[in-house]
Write a protein that holds these residues in place. Structure first.
Motif, mmCIF file in Angstrom:
data_model
loop_
_atom_site.group_PDB
_atom_site.id
_atom_site.type_symbol
_atom_site.label_atom_id
_atom_site.label_comp_id
_atom_site.label_asym_id
_atom_site.label_seq_id
_atom_site.Cartn_x
_atom_site.Cartn_y
_atom_site.Cartn_z
ATOM 1 N N SER A 4 12.771 16.779 0.129
ATOM 2 C CA SER A 4 12.439 17.657 -0.599
ATOM 3 C C SER A 4 11.245 18.800 0.123
ATOM 4 O O SER A 4 11.090 19.718 -0.277
ATOM 5 N N LEU A 5 10.482 18.036 0.667
ATOM 6 C CA LEU A 5 9.343 18.670 1.279
ATOM 7 C C LEU A 5 9.728 19.714 2.291
ATOM 8 O O LEU A 5 9.466 20.934 2.449
ATOM 9 N N VAL A 19 4.574 19.635 -3.896
ATOM 10 C CA VAL A 19 5.635 18.582 -3.617
ATOM 11 C C VAL A 19 4.989 17.291 -3.673
ATOM 12 O O VAL A 19 4.761 16.416 -2.395
ATOM 13 N N PHE A 53 12.831 26.884 2.358
ATOM 14 C CA PHE A 53 12.902 27.900 1.257
ATOM 15 C C PHE A 53 11.942 28.983 1.409
ATOM 16 O O PHE A 53 12.295 30.166 1.405
ATOM 17 N N LEU A 54 10.455 28.629 1.620
ATOM 18 C CA LEU A 54 9.647 29.615 1.690
ATOM 19 C C LEU A 54 9.630 30.421 2.962
ATOM 20 O O LEU A 54 9.086 31.750 2.884
ATOM 21 N N ILE A 58 2.294 24.799 1.051
ATOM 22 C CA ILE A 58 2.660 23.488 0.306
ATOM 23 C C ILE A 58 1.681 22.649 -0.005
ATOM 24 O O ILE A 58 0.789 22.494 1.016
ATOM 25 N N ALA A 74 13.015 33.751 -0.391
ATOM 26 C CA ALA A 74 11.384 33.651 -1.067
ATOM 27 C C ALA A 74 10.620 35.002 -0.849
ATOM 28 O O ALA A 74 9.440 34.963 -0.598
ATOM 29 N N ILE A 76 2.456 25.606 -3.581
ATOM 30 C CA ILE A 76 3.430 24.802 -4.090
ATOM 31 C C ILE A 76 3.305 23.275 -3.966
ATOM 32 O O ILE A 76 3.751 22.867 -2.916
ATOM 33 N N ASN A 97 2.420 31.406 2.712
ATOM 34 C CA ASN A 97 2.254 30.412 1.675
ATOM 35 C C ASN A 97 2.040 29.028 2.026
ATOM 36 O O ASN A 97 1.872 28.811 3.279
ATOM 37 N N THR A 115 11.758 22.630 0.820
ATOM 38 C CA THR A 115 10.972 23.787 0.230
ATOM 39 C C THR A 115 10.053 24.508 1.415
ATOM 40 O O THR A 115 10.081 25.978 1.074
#
Length: 271
Positions: free
Chosen positions: A216-217, A239, A223-224, A181, A229, A237, A179, A220
């Motif tokens: 937050s970045l 951000v 999470f990925l 960001i 995920a 995604i 994935n 994320t």
């Protein structure tokens, strides 16, 4: 049970360092990769003090097309890799008419070729070992929105988005997720491309108020990389505080009532 192991490129500074520190704080073993030996050593020491966890430091020049695979092999030799974050990138601002082939090639090598071959090298090792790591590439809003002096950079980030999706398609059958960001503007300490306060202010205008949130970045990215995920691959995604959705900084482009509003009001009066 062993701790998960992540490799983070560009870990000496900027977003790469933020991501490396976040993963370390959340219990990951981290191998940081960067060309800046002194800054990587300093970052590793500061992360260790902040999190209580040491990170391994690999000094690697990702401008060498073969170096990425070598870095992955060296990191894997210490422990199998569960997560790869390709955060290393360069952005030397160069006007379009001054850009030469050497600078173009160097930016493409660091920003897209090395992440691609790092991912490929990891996939080969993982398949041989029967493991399913996850990969996160750090793209950019510049992949969709060109700006002066960034033709080489924007092109590389657009290519990185496609490399993410192409990798996801071919590695998905093996359980390997890839994935990306897409950060908005984050002020980073870059000697190659320092920015003025005016430039930062223009690019920092986002839908959500406040400064860019690197925490937050990093969350994320984490999470990925996580099992939460497990049904996400090939995603990009944003951000970016909403900047990719549009802007709320423009004034209304009409005055008074529009023709549609007048016609609608007249129709209501007749009914």
């Amino acid at each position: 049970m062993s701790r998960p192991h992540a490799v983070v490129t560009g870990a000496a500074s900027g977003l790469g360092r933020t991501i490396a520190e976040d993963l370390a704080a959340q219990g990951w073993d981290v191998t940081g990769v960067d060309i800046q030996a002194d800054r990587l050593t300093q970052a590793a020491a500061e992360i260790a003090r902040a999190t209580g966890r040491a990170i391994r430091a690999l000094v690697v020049d990702l401008g060498d097309v073969g170096a990425a695979a070598g870095a992955i092999a060296e990191a894997w030799a210490t422990a199998p890799i569960d997560g790869l974050v390709n955060a290393a990138a360069i952005y030397p601002a160069i006007p379009y008419l001054e850009l030469d082939a050497k600078a173009w090639t160097h930016v493409q090598t660091v920003n897209v070729t090395s992440p691609f071959f790092a991912t490929q090298a990891l996939a080969r090792l993982a398949l041989a070992a029967g493991r399913t790591p996850a990969v996160v590439n750090v793209a950019s809003g510049a992949a969709r929105r060109a700006r002066p002096g960034a033709s080489h950079y924007s092109t590389s980030k657009a290519a990185l988005v496609m490399a993410t999706q192409a990798s996801a398609i071919e590695l998905g059958a093996h359980g390997i997720r890839v994935n990306a960001i897409s950060p908005g503007f984050f002020a980073v300490d870059s000697a190659a491309n320092p920015v003025t306060a005016e430039y930062e202010a223009l690019l920092s205008e986002t839908v959500l108020p406040g400064p860019a949130d690197a925490g937050s970045l990093a969350a994320t990215v984490r999470f990925l990389l996580s099992d939460a995920a497990r049904w996400i691959t090939g995603a990009v995604i944003p951000v970016d505080g909403g900047s990719g959705a549009g802007t709320n900084r423009l004034p209304l482009h009409w005055t008074g009532t529009t023709a549609w509003q007048r016609a609608s009001a007249a129709e209501e009066e007749r009914s």
